[in-house]
Design a protein around this motif. Structure first.
Motif, mmCIF file in Angstrom:
data_model
loop_
_atom_site.group_PDB
_atom_site.id
_atom_site.type_symbol
_atom_site.label_atom_id
_atom_site.label_comp_id
_atom_site.label_asym_id
_atom_site.label_seq_id
_atom_site.Cartn_x
_atom_site.Cartn_y
_atom_site.Cartn_z
ATOM 1 N N ALA A 14 44.740 -21.531 42.553
ATOM 2 C CA ALA A 14 45.153 -22.258 43.612
ATOM 3 C C ALA A 14 45.243 -20.981 44.646
ATOM 4 N N VAL A 15 45.895 -19.973 44.068
ATOM 5 C CA VAL A 15 45.809 -18.757 45.196
ATOM 6 C C VAL A 15 44.597 -18.012 45.571
ATOM 7 N N GLN A 16 43.776 -18.091 44.344
ATOM 8 C CA GLN A 16 42.435 -17.555 44.288
ATOM 9 C C GLN A 16 41.494 -18.336 45.327
ATOM 10 N N ALA A 17 41.537 -19.672 45.061
ATOM 11 C CA ALA A 17 40.583 -20.488 45.856
ATOM 12 C C ALA A 17 41.169 -20.251 47.315
ATOM 13 N N TYR A 18 42.172 -20.202 47.635
ATOM 14 C CA TYR A 18 42.825 -20.219 49.187
ATOM 15 C C TYR A 18 42.208 -18.680 49.663
ATOM 16 N N LEU A 19 42.420 -17.580 48.815
ATOM 17 C CA LEU A 19 41.816 -16.505 49.218
ATOM 18 C C LEU A 19 40.305 -16.527 49.645
ATOM 19 N N SER A 20 39.848 -17.072 48.494
ATOM 20 C CA SER A 20 38.136 -17.232 49.005
ATOM 21 C C SER A 20 37.821 -18.098 49.868
ATOM 22 N N SER A 21 38.546 -19.209 50.450
ATOM 23 C CA SER A 21 38.198 -19.922 51.414
ATOM 24 C C SER A 21 38.349 -19.259 52.770
ATOM 25 N N LYS A 22 39.100 -18.156 52.638
ATOM 26 C CA LYS A 22 39.162 -17.413 54.077
ATOM 27 C C LYS A 22 38.315 -16.299 54.045
ATOM 28 N N GLY A 23 37.138 -16.286 53.127
ATOM 29 C CA GLY A 23 36.017 -15.322 53.371
ATOM 30 C C GLY A 23 36.113 -14.225 52.385
ATOM 31 N N LEU A 24 36.983 -14.057 51.654
ATOM 32 C CA LEU A 24 37.044 -12.863 50.444
ATOM 33 C C LEU A 24 36.106 -13.395 49.410
ATOM 34 N N LYS A 42 48.617 -12.921 55.438
ATOM 35 C CA LYS A 42 48.898 -11.671 55.832
ATOM 36 C C LYS A 42 48.233 -10.750 55.201
ATOM 37 N N LEU A 43 47.873 -10.900 53.900
ATOM 38 C CA LEU A 43 47.489 -9.765 52.839
ATOM 39 C C LEU A 43 45.718 -9.893 53.301
ATOM 40 N N ILE A 44 45.158 -11.202 53.660
ATOM 41 C CA ILE A 44 43.662 -11.005 53.964
ATOM 42 C C ILE A 44 43.060 -9.859 54.644
ATOM 43 N N PRO A 45 43.658 -9.425 55.763
ATOM 44 C CA PRO A 45 43.212 -8.086 56.222
ATOM 45 C C PRO A 45 43.115 -7.024 55.641
ATOM 46 N N VAL A 46 44.172 -6.775 54.867
ATOM 47 C CA VAL A 46 44.289 -5.752 53.735
ATOM 48 C C VAL A 46 43.348 -5.582 52.762
ATOM 49 N N PHE A 47 43.010 -6.839 52.250
ATOM 50 C CA PHE A 47 41.985 -6.943 51.038
ATOM 51 C C PHE A 47 40.576 -6.708 51.877
ATOM 52 N N ASN A 48 40.338 -7.192 52.931
ATOM 53 C CA ASN A 48 39.191 -7.032 53.685
ATOM 54 C C ASN A 48 38.962 -5.463 54.019
ATOM 55 N N GLU A 49 39.999 -4.951 54.343
ATOM 56 C CA GLU A 49 39.764 -3.520 54.679
ATOM 57 C C GLU A 49 39.376 -2.654 53.550
ATOM 58 N N TYR A 50 39.730 -3.054 52.338
ATOM 59 C CA TYR A 50 39.512 -2.400 51.081
ATOM 60 C C TYR A 50 38.752 -3.398 50.126
ATOM 61 N N PRO A 51 37.540 -3.441 50.661
ATOM 62 C CA PRO A 51 36.575 -4.511 49.585
ATOM 63 C C PRO A 51 36.139 -3.974 48.376
ATOM 64 N N LYS A 100 46.997 4.231 50.093
ATOM 65 C CA LYS A 100 46.974 3.608 51.531
ATOM 66 C C LYS A 100 46.939 2.052 51.492
ATOM 67 N N GLN A 101 46.344 1.740 50.654
ATOM 68 C CA GLN A 101 46.368 0.261 50.599
ATOM 69 C C GLN A 101 47.628 -0.396 50.449
ATOM 70 N N ALA A 102 48.398 0.216 49.196
ATOM 71 C CA ALA A 102 49.822 -0.235 48.820
ATOM 72 C C ALA A 102 50.701 -0.323 50.223
ATOM 73 N N GLN A 103 50.682 0.808 51.028
ATOM 74 C CA GLN A 103 51.408 1.026 52.030
ATOM 75 C C GLN A 103 51.101 -0.072 53.021
ATOM 76 N N LYS A 104 49.903 -0.340 53.325
ATOM 77 C CA LYS A 104 49.606 -1.390 54.231
ATOM 78 C C LYS A 104 49.821 -2.759 53.631
ATOM 79 N N ILE A 105 49.873 -2.932 52.455
ATOM 80 C CA ILE A 105 50.364 -4.459 51.637
ATOM 81 C C ILE A 105 51.735 -4.363 52.105
ATOM 82 N N GLU A 106 52.575 -3.509 51.887
ATOM 83 C CA GLU A 106 54.007 -3.276 52.279
ATOM 84 C C GLU A 106 54.374 -3.859 53.615
#
Length: 232
Positions: A171-181, A133-142, A84-90
């Motif tokens: 840099a990718v990790q830092a950006y995602l963390s800055s967005k609340g992950l 665009k990926l952040i909502p999916v990562f948030n949905e599957y914590p 389900k998560q993979a489908q949402k990422i796509e």
């Protein structure tokens, strides 16, 4: 969605007694059946062997996923959640390469998805937009762990490319963390030029080698929840 059939087939053969004799047969099974097949060969032990072999001779992201396999009915439950998560990422990011591997997801973001300023680790506006665009999916599957691997082409010295790949993954990790992950979900590793997926002899090949890969796996909570559900 591209599925790593070779991984599934090898798992089924080593599990024994399953009767799958081709990649097509394995493709037609569901994740619960594949999870049971892994469990028949002592899940985590088999996963560790596969993970070590892949990590040494091939792709580290694949090794990270297979190395943490749970197996059995719980593995099947985890696999369904990863489907389900993979489908949402796509859906969220069509340009990404999404591969369902065992009980996890391998996500590859090439230069068209996540790019950097020349010879720098700073994310471009395009890269930030795609990560958003990926952040909502990562948030949905914590209840997942996310390992980020940076890769470069072969231009430049080994030492320079290693450092650059580490900085870009960070840099990718830092950006995602800055967005609340939560930063605790992430592990970052630079692979430099050591894991090319195409030839470095052409511009097109080098462009494909410049990439960021994610290995998305179940965290301890998801594993425990799946094991409880499997016993019900």
């Amino acid at each position: 969605m591209k599925t790593s059939l070779k991984i599934y087939a090898l798992t089924a053969v080593m599990a024994g007694g399953i009767g799958f004799t081709s990649c097509e047969a394995v493709k037609n099974t569901n994740n619960a059946q594949r999870g049971v097949a892994i469990g028949a060969a002592s899940g985590a032990v088999l996963g560790g062997v596969l993970g070590n072999n892949i990590g040494k001779g091939g792709n580290t992201a694949l090794g990270a996923i297979i190395g943490g396999v749970v197996g059995g009915a719980a593995g099947g439950i985890i696999g369904n959640r990863m489907d389900k998560q993979a489908q949402k990422i796509e859906t969220a990011l069509p340009g990404a390469q999404v591969e369902r591997v065992g009980e996890g997801i391998k996500l590859t973001l090439g230069e068209n998805s996540v790019n950097f300023d020349f010879n720098k680790s700073s994310l471009t506006a395009t890269a930030k937009n795609n990560l958003d665009k990926l952040i909502p999916v990562f948030n949905e599957y914590p209840d997942t762990n996310i390992q980020i691997f940076g890769h470069t082409d072969s231009a430049g010295s080994d030492e320079y490319n290693q450092k650059l790949s580490e900085q870009r993954a960070a840099a990718v990790q830092a950006y995602l963390s800055s967005k609340g992950l939560k930063s605790s979900r992430f592990t970052v590793l630079g692979k430099g030029e050591s894991e090319p997926i195409e030839t470095n002899d052409t511009a097109a090949g080098r462009a494909k080698n410049r990439r960021v890969e994610f290995a998305i796996t179940a965290n301890e909570k998801m594993v425990q929840d799946a094991q409880k559900e499997a016993k019900q």
